[in-house]
Design a protein around this motif. Sequence first.
Motif, PDB file in Angstrom:
ATOM      1  N   MET A  88       0.824  -1.206   0.000  1.00 18.07           N
ATOM      2  CA  MET A  88       0.000   0.000   0.000  1.00 18.07           C
ATOM      3  C   MET A  88       0.865   1.266   0.000  1.00 18.07           C
ATOM      4  SD  MET A  88      -3.322  -0.415  -0.114  1.00 18.07           S
ATOM      5  CE  MET A  88      -3.867  -1.994  -0.738  1.00 18.07           C
ATOM      6  N   THR A  89       2.110   1.134  -0.452  1.00 17.75           N
ATOM      7  CA  THR A  89       3.009   2.287  -0.469  1.00 17.75           C
ATOM      8  C   THR A  89       2.445   3.404  -1.334  1.00 17.75           C
ATOM      9  OG1 THR A  89       4.915   0.832  -0.158  1.00 17.75           O
ATOM     10  CG2 THR A  89       5.354   3.055  -0.957  1.00 17.75           C
ATOM     11  N   GLU A  90       1.883   3.037  -2.483  1.00 20.75           N
ATOM     12  CA  GLU A  90       1.243   4.022  -3.354  1.00 20.75           C
ATOM     13  C   GLU A  90      -0.201   3.581  -3.587  1.00 20.75           C
ATOM     14  OE1 GLU A  90       1.650   5.823  -7.844  1.00 20.75           O
ATOM     15  OE2 GLU A  90       3.516   5.381  -6.794  1.00 20.75           O
ATOM     16  N   ALA A  91      -1.014   3.758  -2.555  1.00 16.30           N
ATOM     17  CA  ALA A  91      -2.416   3.354  -2.649  1.00 16.30           C
ATOM     18  C   ALA A  91      -3.151   4.187  -3.695  1.00 16.30           C
ATOM     19  CB  ALA A  91      -3.096   3.484  -1.288  1.00 16.30           C
ATOM     20  N   TYR A  92      -2.769   5.465  -3.827  1.00 17.61           N
ATOM     21  CA  TYR A  92      -3.423   6.386  -4.756  1.00 17.61           C
ATOM     22  C   TYR A  92      -2.423   6.779  -5.839  1.00 17.61           C
ATOM     23  CZ  TYR A  92      -6.673   6.243  -0.958  1.00 17.61           C
ATOM     24  OH  TYR A  92      -7.531   5.779   0.007  1.00 17.61           O
ATOM     25  N   ASN A  93      -2.819   6.585  -7.082  1.00 18.89           N
ATOM     26  CA  ASN A  93      -1.913   6.751  -8.211  1.00 18.89           C
ATOM     27  C   ASN A  93      -1.423   8.193  -8.331  1.00 18.89           C
ATOM     28  OD1 ASN A  93      -1.540   7.292 -11.359  1.00 18.89           O
ATOM     29  ND2 ASN A  93      -1.142   5.126 -10.947  1.00 18.89           N
ATOM     30  N   LYS A  94      -0.128   8.369  -8.256  1.00 25.79           N
ATOM     31  CA  LYS A  94       0.445   9.719  -8.266  1.00 25.79           C
ATOM     32  C   LYS A  94       0.232  10.419  -9.601  1.00 25.79           C
ATOM     33  CE  LYS A  94       3.980   8.834  -4.758  1.00 25.79           C
ATOM     34  NZ  LYS A  94       5.447   8.773  -4.470  1.00 25.79           N
ATOM     35  N   HIS A  95       0.411   9.688 -10.688  1.00 27.26           N
ATOM     36  CA  HIS A  95       0.225  10.304 -12.002  1.00 27.26           C
ATOM     37  C   HIS A  95      -1.204  10.807 -12.161  1.00 27.26           C
ATOM     38  CE1 HIS A  95       0.159  11.016 -16.297  1.00 27.26           C
ATOM     39  NE2 HIS A  95      -0.834  10.147 -16.411  1.00 27.26           N
ATOM     40  N   GLN A  96      -2.180   9.985 -11.807  1.00 31.59           N
ATOM     41  CA  GLN A  96      -3.562  10.408 -11.947  1.00 31.59           C
ATOM     42  C   GLN A  96      -3.900  11.549 -10.996  1.00 31.59           C
ATOM     43  OE1 GLN A  96      -5.484   9.732 -14.302  1.00 31.59           O
ATOM     44  NE2 GLN A  96      -4.464   7.970 -15.220  1.00 31.59           N
ATOM     45  N   GLY A  97      -3.219  11.604  -9.865  1.00 39.52           N
ATOM     46  CA  GLY A  97      -3.387  12.733  -8.969  1.00 39.52           C
ATOM     47  C   GLY A  97      -2.926  14.032  -9.611  1.00 39.52           C
ATOM     48  N   VAL A  98      -1.813  13.972 -10.331  1.00 34.86           N
ATOM     49  CA  VAL A  98      -1.311  15.153 -11.046  1.00 34.86           C
ATOM     50  C   VAL A  98      -2.290  15.559 -12.140  1.00 34.86           C
ATOM     51  CG1 VAL A  98       0.516  16.005 -12.563  1.00 34.86           C
ATOM     52  CG2 VAL A  98       1.107  14.683 -10.518  1.00 34.86           C
ATOM     53  N   VAL A  99      -2.843  14.575 -12.851  1.00 36.74           N
ATOM     54  CA  VAL A  99      -3.834  14.878 -13.891  1.00 36.74           C
ATOM     55  C   VAL A  99      -5.051  15.555 -13.278  1.00 36.74           C
ATOM     56  CG1 VAL A  99      -5.325  13.900 -15.682  1.00 36.74           C
ATOM     57  CG2 VAL A  99      -3.039  12.956 -15.323  1.00 36.74           C
ATOM     58  N   MET A 100      -5.478  15.085 -12.105  1.00 41.44           N
ATOM     59  CA  MET A 100      -6.619  15.690 -11.423  1.00 41.44           C
ATOM     60  C   MET A 100      -6.298  17.119 -10.986  1.00 41.44           C
ATOM     61  SD  MET A 100      -9.778  14.718 -10.597  1.00 41.44           S
ATOM     62  CE  MET A 100      -9.852  12.942 -10.275  1.00 41.44           C
ATOM     63  N   GLN A 101      -5.096  17.359 -10.489  1.00 39.31           N
ATOM     64  CA  GLN A 101      -4.697  18.708 -10.082  1.00 39.31           C
ATOM     65  C   GLN A 101      -4.638  19.639 -11.295  1.00 39.31           C
ATOM     66  OE1 GLN A 101      -1.126  17.210  -7.728  1.00 39.31           O
ATOM     67  NE2 GLN A 101      -1.708  18.989  -6.519  1.00 39.31           N
ATOM     68  N   THR A 102      -4.131  19.134 -12.406  1.00 40.74           N
ATOM     69  CA  THR A 102      -4.073  19.938 -13.624  1.00 40.74           C
ATOM     70  C   THR A 102      -5.473  20.315 -14.088  1.00 40.74           C
ATOM     71  OG1 THR A 102      -2.013  18.859 -14.297  1.00 40.74           O
ATOM     72  CG2 THR A 102      -3.279  19.983 -16.014  1.00 40.74           C
ATOM     73  N   ALA A 103      -6.391  19.343 -14.037  1.00 39.79           N
ATOM     74  CA  ALA A 103      -7.774  19.608 -14.423  1.00 39.79           C
ATOM     75  C   ALA A 103      -8.397  20.660 -13.516  1.00 39.79           C
ATOM     76  CB  ALA A 103      -8.592  18.314 -14.369  1.00 39.79           C
ATOM     77  N   ALA A 104      -8.117  20.586 -12.218  1.00 36.16           N
ATOM     78  CA  ALA A 104      -8.641  21.581 -11.281  1.00 36.16           C
ATOM     79  C   ALA A 104      -8.099  22.968 -11.602  1.00 36.16           C
ATOM     80  CB  ALA A 104      -8.284  21.180  -9.848  1.00 36.16           C
ATOM     81  N   GLY A 105      -6.810  23.044 -11.914  1.00 35.28           N
ATOM     82  CA  GLY A 105      -6.216  24.330 -12.257  1.00 35.28           C
ATOM     83  C   GLY A 105      -6.835  24.931 -13.506  1.00 35.28           C
ATOM     84  N   GLU A 106      -7.112  24.104 -14.499  1.00 37.75           N
ATOM     85  CA  GLU A 106      -7.725  24.589 -15.740  1.00 37.75           C
ATOM     86  C   GLU A 106      -9.127  25.137 -15.502  1.00 37.75           C
ATOM     87  OE1 GLU A 106      -5.435  21.414 -18.718  1.00 37.75           O
ATOM     88  OE2 GLU A 106      -7.525  21.108 -18.139  1.00 37.75           O
ATOM     89  N   LEU A 107      -9.807  24.579 -14.500  1.00 34.90           N
ATOM     90  CA  LEU A 107     -11.178  25.008 -14.189  1.00 34.90           C
ATOM     91  C   LEU A 107     -11.229  26.107 -13.138  1.00 34.90           C
ATOM     92  CD1 LEU A 107     -12.842  21.475 -14.048  1.00 34.90           C
ATOM     93  CD2 LEU A 107     -13.149  23.192 -15.847  1.00 34.90           C
ATOM     94  N   GLY A 108     -10.083  26.455 -12.580  1.00 32.07           N
ATOM     95  CA  GLY A 108     -10.058  27.458 -11.522  1.00 32.07           C
ATOM     96  C   GLY A 108     -10.615  26.954 -10.210  1.00 32.07           C
ATOM     97  N   ILE A 109     -10.533  25.642  -9.981  1.00 29.66           N
ATOM     98  CA  ILE A 109     -11.027  25.019  -8.749  1.00 29.66           C
ATOM     99  C   ILE A 109      -9.849  24.777  -7.811  1.00 29.66           C
ATOM    100  CG2 ILE A 109     -12.068  22.938  -7.772  1.00 29.66           C
ATOM    101  CD1 ILE A 109     -13.691  22.663 -10.351  1.00 29.66           C
ATOM    102  N   GLU A 110      -9.974  25.233  -6.577  1.00 37.91           N
ATOM    103  CA  GLU A 110      -8.933  24.957  -5.589  1.00 37.91           C
ATOM    104  C   GLU A 110      -9.067  23.509  -5.132  1.00 37.91           C
ATOM    105  OE1 GLU A 110      -6.923  26.812  -1.540  1.00 37.91           O
ATOM    106  OE2 GLU A 110      -9.002  27.321  -2.035  1.00 37.91           O
ATOM    107  N   LEU A 111      -8.005  22.739  -5.293  1.00 36.37           N
ATOM    108  CA  LEU A 111      -8.005  21.332  -4.914  1.00 36.37           C
ATOM    109  C   LEU A 111      -6.945  21.122  -3.839  1.00 36.37           C
ATOM    110  CD1 LEU A 111      -9.143  18.477  -5.455  1.00 36.37           C
ATOM    111  CD2 LEU A 111      -7.354  18.193  -7.192  1.00 36.37           C
ATOM    112  N   PHE A 112      -7.409  20.965  -2.612  1.00 40.02           N
ATOM    113  CA  PHE A 112      -6.495  20.682  -1.513  1.00 40.02           C
ATOM    114  C   PHE A 112      -5.938  19.267  -1.678  1.00 40.02           C
ATOM    115  CE2 PHE A 112      -9.238  24.007   0.087  1.00 40.02           C
ATOM    116  CZ  PHE A 112      -8.394  24.795   0.871  1.00 40.02           C
TER     117      PHE A 112
END
Length: 270
Positions: free
Chosen positions: A154-178
């Motif tokens: 469970m070292t990487e339970a949540y996929n880091k690459h997909q997390g970056v994609v999600m953060q990028t999508a939030a930035g494009e939409l102007g959504i703050e993603l903690f």
Amino acid sequence: MKAYHQAANYLAERLNGRRPRIAITLGSGLGALADDIKDPLNIPYADIPGFPQSTVHGHKGQLVFGELGGQFVACMQGRFHVYEGHKPESLQIPIRALRLLGVELLVLTNAAGSIHEAMGPGSLMLIEDHINFSGVNPLLGGNDDDIGPRFPDMTEAYNKHQGVVMQTAAGELGIELFRGTYLWALGPSFETPAEIRLYRQWGADAVGMSTVPETIVARHCGMDVVAVSSITNLCAGMTGQALTHEETLREGAKAAEKLSRLIKRWLEAQ
């Protein structure tokens, strides 16, 4: 093996050869995203062999297949919780059935309480890691090595690459993603102020009653996971107000539009 093979075979027959690569699980108050799916095929959980039944208000209890964000997806409109009386190992069935259908990537959403005042109701938090404080694990019992290892990493339970994609999508939409760590408490009672103080010391950022078991099962059978919490309240002892499920549903609904836009933009980037 029999239960999830039966479920997968039933779903495959209903899908007539179509296979989703991405599945999405919707948390409390967040079911509206499924309403945006084009040409939906709605299958009640009650019709699927071996599937547990969702009993919580705000969880519709059906699988919805169709197009969202340019992808053919499976959307779980309602999830299952151990506090409902489900055996932890029964939570394997939906995830493994979806895996047999061809799902490679699982998107988990939930309603959660925030431990930080700066991350208030209406905020979204990308889950980077989790703490299992439930005392149970959905992989209890015998293990089938054809599905996954006895002791999954469970070292990487949540996929880091997909997390970056999600953060990028939030930035494009102007959504703050903690970003932060999610703690799974068994429930159904909300946490006490003393428990919240302890969780803060452990490094938790948000607290809820779901998501972690699905993540464990998904990682065990080879799925990648990306997860986002919809913050519906500040945790016990932080405001002086009592916590209610009605508040969870109300604030979850307010965040649903923002979360829906985020997930659709993320899907478009796949």
